[in-house]
Design an enzyme around this catalytic site. Sequence first.
Site, short mmCIF file in Angstrom:
data_model
loop_
_atom_site.label_atom_id
_atom_site.label_comp_id
_atom_site.label_asym_id
_atom_site.label_seq_id
_atom_site.Cartn_x
_atom_site.Cartn_y
_atom_site.Cartn_z
N LYS A 131 44.11 41.51 39.17
CA LYS A 131 44.40 42.92 39.44
C LYS A 131 45.03 43.49 38.18
O LYS A 131 45.66 42.75 37.42
CB LYS A 131 45.40 43.05 40.60
N ASP A 171 40.22 50.90 41.64
CA ASP A 171 41.19 50.80 42.75
C ASP A 171 41.80 52.21 42.83
O ASP A 171 41.16 53.18 42.39
CB ASP A 171 42.23 49.72 42.45
N1 GLU Z 1 39.93 47.24 44.28
C1 GLU Z 1 39.02 46.68 45.24
C2 GLU Z 1 39.76 45.66 46.09
O1 GLU Z 1 40.93 45.78 46.30
C3 GLU Z 1 37.74 46.19 44.61
C4 GLU Z 1 37.90 45.09 43.61
C5 GLU Z 1 36.59 44.73 42.90
O2 GLU Z 1 35.53 45.22 43.26
O3 GLU Z 1 36.68 43.93 41.95
O4 GLU Z 1 39.21 44.72 46.60
#
Ligand code: GLU
Length: 449
Positions: A131, A171
Site C-alpha cells: 500500500k 485508492d
Molecule cells: N485499493 C484497492 C484495494 O484496496 C485496489 C488495489 C489494487 O487494485 O491493487 O484493494
Amino acid sequence: MPEDRAAALTDTLIDTLRARSADEGAWLDAVDAVARDVLTVEKANPDFAAARVLERLADPDRVIAFRVTWRDDAGRVRINRGWRVQQSNLLGPYKGGLRWHPATTLPVLKSLAFEQVFKNALTGLPLGGAKGGSDFDPAGASAAEIERFALAFMGELAPHIGPDRDVPAGDMGVGAREIGLLSRAYTLQARAWGGALTGKPLCIGGSPLRVQATGYGLVFFLCAMLDAAETEIEGQRIAISGRGNVALHAARKAGALGARVIALSSRAGLWHAPDGVTDAALDWLASADGDTATDPPGDLGVRFTPGAKPWGLEPDIALPCATQNELDADDARALVDGGCRFVAEGANMPLTAEAQQVLLRAGVVCAPGKASNAGGVAVSGLEMRQNAGFATWSPARIEGELREIMRSIHDRVAEEGRASGDGAPDYHRGANRAAYRRLARAVIEGGAV
Ligand code: GLU
C-alpha cells in the site's frame, strides 16, 4: 480456554512488535485483530510455529519513504510526504493501491498493507501485498496541480516498482485519471511501457470493468452470503455509505439484481430514496460536484439531509463503502434496532472494533472487506494478465471471472469460518484463517528468508 489462549498469544506478539516500533497504533490494531484468529492455528502446526509465520507477515518487507516537492498554481513550492509499504511478495509482485488523502500516515498505510496481503491471498491469484500514498489532498487541487504532483510523486516511486516487482493501483483520491498520469510518468522514467500500474484508463492498457470491479464484486459476494443464508437479494432494502466508485457501482449492480437501494452518502450528508435509487439518480450523483452537491432535482425521488448517515433508515442490508472507522458502535446499534441482518464491507476496515462487537453479539452476519471488497484487486490481477499477454478481454469475460472469484472467496471463507451447529459462518475468522493458511504454506516453501 481457547479464547484466553488466543488473547495471551496475541499479547505476546503485539508486545514484541511494539518494542521494535513507536507510535504505530493503527498497524498494531490491524495485526492484533488478525492474530486473535490465527495464532492458535499457528501454534497447532509445528512448522508454522517454528517459522514464526505471523510475526514475519506483520512486519513489512520494506518501507520506502520520500519527500514530494512540487509547485502550485500560484507558483509556491509545496512539500508532501510519500510512502510505499512493500509488505509481502511471497505470492506474487507487491500489489495494492495508492492513497492521496490529508489523513494518510505511515501507520495507516502499514495497517492497510498488512490487510492487503491477506485480501490478495484470498483472491487465489499470484499477488503479493503493498500500500502507498501521500498526505497530498487532491480535493482542492487544480488539474494542473494534480499533474505536477503526480509527476513529482512518480519521480521518487518509479525505481521501486515494475510489472513483476510492485504494481500499484488507485485508492482514495487516486482514480483512473491519476493512474493515467502516474502510468505515463513511469513509462517516461523507466523507458518501458511495462504495465507497472493497474486501474489504467482503457485506452492505455486498462481493463474493462476495473472501475466497476470493487462495487460489482461486493454485490457478487453479498449474493453468495445471502445464498448461504437461503435468502435472495431481490426486494432487499440496502443502505450504502459513500458516493465514490465502490458505492455507485455497488448500487447499480444491486439495483440491477432487484434490490432496493434506499441511500447513499458522503461527508456532506445523506441522499435518501425511500422507493430505491434509479439509474438517473445515480447518474446525477456521479456527475454532481463533490461535497457541494446538495439537493437533487425533485423528479429523481431523492432527499438530501446534511450531515446525516444512512444507518438509521432500517435497511435489511448495510454496505459501508466510504472509509475506515466510519461506522461506530452507535451506528451499529441503530442497524440492529432497525432489523438489519447482513453487513458487507465495501471500504477497507469501515467498522470500528466496537461496532463489530455490537453487530456480532446481535447475530448480524458481517463480511470483512478483505473478503467482500477483493473484487477491485482481483480485476487488477486480471489487468496484469491482459497486459502480460498484450490482450484486452471482453467485459462479459471479466464479469464472469469476477463473479467466479468472489464466489470462490466466499466459499473458502465460509468453510473456514463455519460455526458448530447451524449458525452463520464467522466470516472475519474464516477470512483471516483461509488467507493465513495460503500464506503460511508459502512461507514454509520459501525457507528462512
Ligand atoms: N485499493 C484497492 C484495494 O484496496 C485496489 C488495489 C489494487 O487494485 O491493487 O484493494
